[in-house]
Motif scaffolding. Sequence first.
Motif, short mmCIF file in Angstrom:
data_model
loop_
_atom_site.label_atom_id
_atom_site.label_comp_id
_atom_site.label_asym_id
_atom_site.label_seq_id
_atom_site.Cartn_x
_atom_site.Cartn_y
_atom_site.Cartn_z
N LYS A 51 0.83 -1.20 0.00
CA LYS A 51 0.00 0.00 0.00
C LYS A 51 0.87 1.25 0.00
CE LYS A 51 -4.25 -1.58 2.09
NZ LYS A 51 -4.88 -1.85 3.38
N ARG A 52 0.31 2.34 -0.50
CA ARG A 52 0.99 3.63 -0.42
C ARG A 52 1.13 3.98 1.05
NH1 ARG A 52 1.60 7.26 -5.12
NH2 ARG A 52 3.15 8.05 -3.65
N ALA A 53 2.24 4.66 1.37
CA ALA A 53 2.52 5.02 2.75
C ALA A 53 1.35 5.75 3.40
CB ALA A 53 3.78 5.88 2.80
N ALA A 54 0.85 6.80 2.72
CA ALA A 54 -0.20 7.63 3.31
C ALA A 54 -1.45 6.82 3.60
CB ALA A 54 -0.54 8.80 2.40
N GLU A 55 -1.84 6.00 2.64
CA GLU A 55 -3.07 5.22 2.78
C GLU A 55 -2.96 4.24 3.94
OE1 GLU A 55 -3.79 2.80 -0.62
OE2 GLU A 55 -5.79 2.19 0.05
N TYR A 56 -1.84 3.54 3.98
CA TYR A 56 -1.63 2.54 5.03
C TYR A 56 -1.65 3.18 6.42
CZ TYR A 56 0.68 -0.94 7.92
OH TYR A 56 0.99 -1.82 8.93
N ILE A 57 -0.89 4.24 6.56
CA ILE A 57 -0.78 4.87 7.87
C ILE A 57 -2.13 5.46 8.31
CG2 ILE A 57 0.30 6.82 9.11
CD1 ILE A 57 2.13 4.41 8.77
N ALA A 58 -2.85 6.03 7.35
CA ALA A 58 -4.15 6.61 7.69
C ALA A 58 -5.10 5.53 8.22
CB ALA A 58 -4.76 7.31 6.47
N GLN A 59 -5.13 4.39 7.54
CA GLN A 59 -6.00 3.30 7.99
C GLN A 59 -5.61 2.81 9.38
OE1 GLN A 59 -5.52 0.50 4.84
NE2 GLN A 59 -7.14 1.39 3.57
N GLU A 60 -4.32 2.65 9.58
CA GLU A 60 -3.86 2.13 10.87
C GLU A 60 -4.16 3.10 12.00
OE1 GLU A 60 -2.22 -0.95 11.50
OE2 GLU A 60 -3.04 -1.36 9.49
N ILE A 61 -3.97 4.39 11.72
CA ILE A 61 -4.23 5.38 12.76
C ILE A 61 -5.72 5.41 13.11
CG2 ILE A 61 -4.36 7.89 13.19
CD1 ILE A 61 -1.61 8.11 11.85
N GLU A 62 -6.55 5.37 12.08
CA GLU A 62 -8.00 5.38 12.33
C GLU A 62 -8.38 4.18 13.17
OE1 GLU A 62 -10.50 7.39 9.44
OE2 GLU A 62 -11.77 5.62 9.41
N TYR A 63 -7.79 3.04 12.86
CA TYR A 63 -8.08 1.82 13.60
C TYR A 63 -7.62 1.94 15.05
CZ TYR A 63 -8.04 -3.13 14.87
OH TYR A 63 -8.24 -4.32 15.51
N GLU A 64 -6.41 2.46 15.23
CA GLU A 64 -5.83 2.58 16.57
C GLU A 64 -6.55 3.59 17.46
OE1 GLU A 64 -3.52 1.09 18.46
OE2 GLU A 64 -3.19 -0.39 16.87
N THR A 65 -6.91 4.72 16.85
CA THR A 65 -7.38 5.84 17.67
C THR A 65 -8.89 6.06 17.58
OG1 THR A 65 -7.18 7.45 15.86
CG2 THR A 65 -5.22 7.07 17.22
N GLY A 66 -9.50 5.55 16.53
CA GLY A 66 -10.92 5.82 16.34
C GLY A 66 -11.21 7.22 15.85
#
Lengths: 337, 337, 337, 337
Positions: free
Chosen positions: A237-252
């Motif tokens: 995945k593109r860096a931005a996309e991956y990190i955005a998904q993970e952050i949303e998952y982690e933090t809500g």
Amino acid sequence: MRIGILTSGGDCPGINATIRGVCKTAINYYGMEVIGIHSGFQGLLTKEVELITDKSLSGLLNLGGTILGTSREKPFKKGGVVAENVNKPALIEQNIKEMGLDCIVCIGGNGTQKTAAKFAAMGLNIVSVPKTIDNDIWGTDFSFGFDSAVSIATDAIDRLHSTASAHKRVMVIEVMGHKAGWIALYSGMAGGGDVILVPEIPYNIKNIGEVILNRLKKGKPYSIVVVAEGIQTNGGKRAAEYIAQEIEYETGIETRETVLGYIQRGGSPTPFDRNLSTRMGGHATELIANRQFGRMVALRGDEISSVPLEEVAGKLKLVTEDHDLVIQGRRMGIGFG
Amino acid sequence: MRIGILTSGGDCPGINATIRGVCKTAINYYGMEVIGIHSGFQGLLTKEVELITDKSLSGLLNLGGTILGTSREKPFKKGGVVAENVNKPALIEQNIKEMGLDCIVCIGGNGTQKTAAKFAAMGLNIVSVPKTIDNDIWGTDFSFGFDSAVSIATDAIDRLHSTASAHKRVMVIEVMGHKAGWIALYSGMAGGGDVILVPEIPYNIKNIGEVILNRLKKGKPYSIVVVAEGIQTNGGKRAAEYIAQEIEYETGIETRETVLGYIQRGGSPTPFDRNLSTRMGGHATELIANRQFGRMVALRGDEISSVPLEEVAGKLKLVTEDHDLVIQGRRMGIGFG
Amino acid sequence: MRIGILTSGGDCPGINATIRGVCKTAINYYGMEVIGIHSGFQGLLTKEVELITDKSLSGLLNLGGTILGTSREKPFKKGGVVAENVNKPALIEQNIKEMGLDCIVCIGGNGTQKTAAKFAAMGLNIVSVPKTIDNDIWGTDFSFGFDSAVSIATDAIDRLHSTASAHKRVMVIEVMGHKAGWIALYSGMAGGGDVILVPEIPYNIKNIGEVILNRLKKGKPYSIVVVAEGIQTNGGKRAAEYIAQEIEYETGIETRETVLGYIQRGGSPTPFDRNLSTRMGGHATELIANRQFGRMVALRGDEISSVPLEEVAGKLKLVTEDHDLVIQGRRMGIGFG
Amino acid sequence: MRIGILTSGGDCPGINATIRGVCKTAINYYGMEVIGIHSGFQGLLTKEVELITDKSLSGLLNLGGTILGTSREKPFKKGGVVAENVNKPALIEQNIKEMGLDCIVCIGGNGTQKTAAKFAAMGLNIVSVPKTIDNDIWGTDFSFGFDSAVSIATDAIDRLHSTASAHKRVMVIEVMGHKAGWIALYSGMAGGGDVILVPEIPYNIKNIGEVILNRLKKGKPYSIVVVAEGIQTNGGKRAAEYIAQEIEYETGIETRETVLGYIQRGGSPTPFDRNLSTRMGGHATELIANRQFGRMVALRGDEISSVPLEEVAGKLKLVTEDHDLVIQGRRMGIGFG
């Protein structure tokens, strides 16, 4: 003397200013003749060239791009613009002789420096100038183009703050940098990023989530995350996309991403880059006049000097944990991994 | 520890970013308490102060000016904000004690460094950060604010090119710099100036006329002349006005002048200056934590370090003939005098 | 009078300037009391509000984002921030009464105008201001935010020119605009785009290829293609990606894409948008003072006036073939489809 | 058809974009031949001209200045570039015939419109485009160049805020505008000026002092004063200098002045001005194709149309007390006189 000049690799603010620096010094001060070689090393194979005159140099100082054109042609790989069976280095050597060029100035990034070193090792007269927005060329404190790229990226990050804050969101912005995180580091710090991820420093998504949740606890329900394109991600995945998904998952927290892209490479250079380009270009010509071949121009502190191409080739200048900006960033609470 | 921080002298892009760098590092990392002193040294006399919290620092990175305010108050001159008979240094020493401040961070220009050195000599705990758009503080490669001022001046010079060319005129632009010509040199080179006059290099109006007439002969009937405000003129005229009149007299070409003025001092800092400010601010706090008092933070190459205040005080960093940009400029045909 | 003010929908440069225009006029001139409602219509449900004073308005003119926060809360859809069974319009009506608000100023896009019209139809006192970077609100020549978005997009397109030209590439840039192509049209024309694709004008990839190949024949081996995100593509691909692939296939010329993204929405508004915001904000307050409720402020020519909300709601202002800029673009050889 | 095009009067952002708009439409769409006339009306006397081709137009959209050059030559005044006894209008008429020009496009300010009207009255085929940063040409809502000048001035005012606030000073900034205060009004409102003085509205220095002292009372010990160069002063002093002295005298607050000068006239136009230039240029060519001579292109609302030159000549469009921005400014507490 008669010299050739070429520009190779990706676009970068300040190439034209460097060409101007090399050529004005060569023509006006040293009385050299300058031949502009088109489309990087490709022009050395095809002999697409032009005579550079004072008139060619008008208006170049703040003009983006390169009037000589560029290409990704690699002279030490088979094929490309010529047939598979052509010995490209030999052809280039012969063409240089035929055109009567006493030296070639190569303006380019890491790949170009490697190529230049090989030609120098073959005995050709080469002088090079480091050109990259990524700032990852070994042997110089800064390459021209970097300050401009940081400036564009910082301006973009400034703009994201208002949207992050209005919507109480996390905004993830991906800037350039495959192996080196310099643009992310400098623009992230200058743009007030809360998390900065670079390829050189491994990260843990839990720690990043914590930085963001800590901000929430302090009454700051939004965060800016700056990532280099080259950080490790899951499954291509593109860096931005991956990190955005993970952050949303982690933090809500609602998280959005943006990829800055090509605008980091183009357009008018900053004054800092214009002066660096001018000085580096002028120094390249001075090296030639002094017959100091096989060297790359370099910035050391506030001095322009040079390093042997053989020392530069194959190395990368990377962000390290003990870089002052990283240390300072960590002390201010910025998450680096 | 409990530290005080003040900003003194003229406005300069990056002061707020420096305050943020000092305070975030002090509060978040070292657990210090920070007291903001209002209006420079005046606040040390009047005890106008405020507690700095994390909230005070929000939005400061790219904000021009100084949230602490500034003044030209000189603690080692009589009078000012207090009565003539008050011993100001003694009062300040007493106030610092009363407020329980373990160290004062002074952010300012050459005058501030001199004052800081005197307080340090009196035995007070002082750490300072060099702040000036003029870049004339001895001991540091660059001061924050300089890159921003150069950027604003270069942008202005870029704009003058179109008017000079459309009207076939000489345009003279005066930039800041009383004793040091750094802004003129850097913006003049970055903006494509044809003549650059700095206080440090004597000029001859006939030579300047010749540079301009030579351009005319080459088919360039317009020129840009960048002058520092501090160059010598006749009879107290402003630099721009005087030079414009002399050039018109020498060359017969219509010549117009413009004075850039205060916009060089204000507004948002460039990314370069934001990072320099952040790093210098953070280093000031580190010096305090290490009890390395009596020192000014400095940039050397790409490293942040520090120098003893006693070495800095009373000196000026000036443009010299052998500066790389001057040499390079001369080689490219730019008139320097 | 006591009025409420809220900002709803996506971020947009000029919201804060509009809030300032409404509130300064209300407080200083008409002596009204102003209550700031947080997070758009959500704040009318939760009664998260604050009293706006002159101090709240300091520094807002050029500040991006909205100090009131925003949300996508839709009062005429069930659920959201309250329980599914809550009658949201009734709750809002009651809350407005309880807070003693004589009128609500709604700053928002098309969705907000629709909601505002419904509230007006219920008999609530509503005045609205059109806010959208997309410029697709019916009834006004321009909305604030549009000039800023066009300015950011044009700056990006300017930068792509140098890279397209250096590499002899086609560069495709995707700008915002789901249903309306105004940003693509205005930034494409201002940035010198060679092809401009908007959702309102069907395109044929063969024609586009021809425009690009014609440029190649004329010695211009590079082109800039500006596309709105909302143009039709095949199989759910992003506009930029799809068009880039098709162009490369049609022309054989190396083609790269970039998506400009969120930076079009954020940051400081242009002077044009600041003045438009100030005027529109002031006019909204004047409407209230005159008890002309149920209206949206509008720009007609260079005059600020207003239109009934019921006329605006549910309509879109779209690019048409006979728009002057489209006609002019076609005459200059730009490909529109 | 074969048409001539000239640019006259002062520099202004967007001239080159207008030339491009006229010529691309003429050459590509209408198949006309275009002759570029050098240095304004002077070139009609000296026949210094060049053929404009598609190549001449490359890169013009965002380039400041004018590739045709300009001059202040007035064809209906004796002398100038020709001998005193030459009948200049007759010579120009003859030259136009000799060069076979079916129409002349005149791009210029008020003086140019007057001259164009006289030529039209003589029976020459003339079409004109309004060009002025001052926005004072009668018959058009806006002239190209104005938005760019306002943008530059607003950027400068933004920067002065930080310095005014840091030093608790009044900053007076003088912008262009001899008879019309449009730049001062628009940039003053967009830049958050506290006092705005224009030539059209008489001022009383006591009232201005009061506005500033009222701010002081409200805890805002600094103010920004924007003045047009053409306001009435005492004894021939510059506007900024005079007002600064008077304010300091009235209020006792330290007051500094700055004169923005030529940078308002030069450099790259804003996207707004680029599109206005393109549209106006294209419309000029359309008028010619339709043989609608003797007209000036105009913007009315968001429509491009035209007005008879005889209606425009000799009139000025001035700021009036009932302009929406003045009314709105007064309501927000800004001092206008």
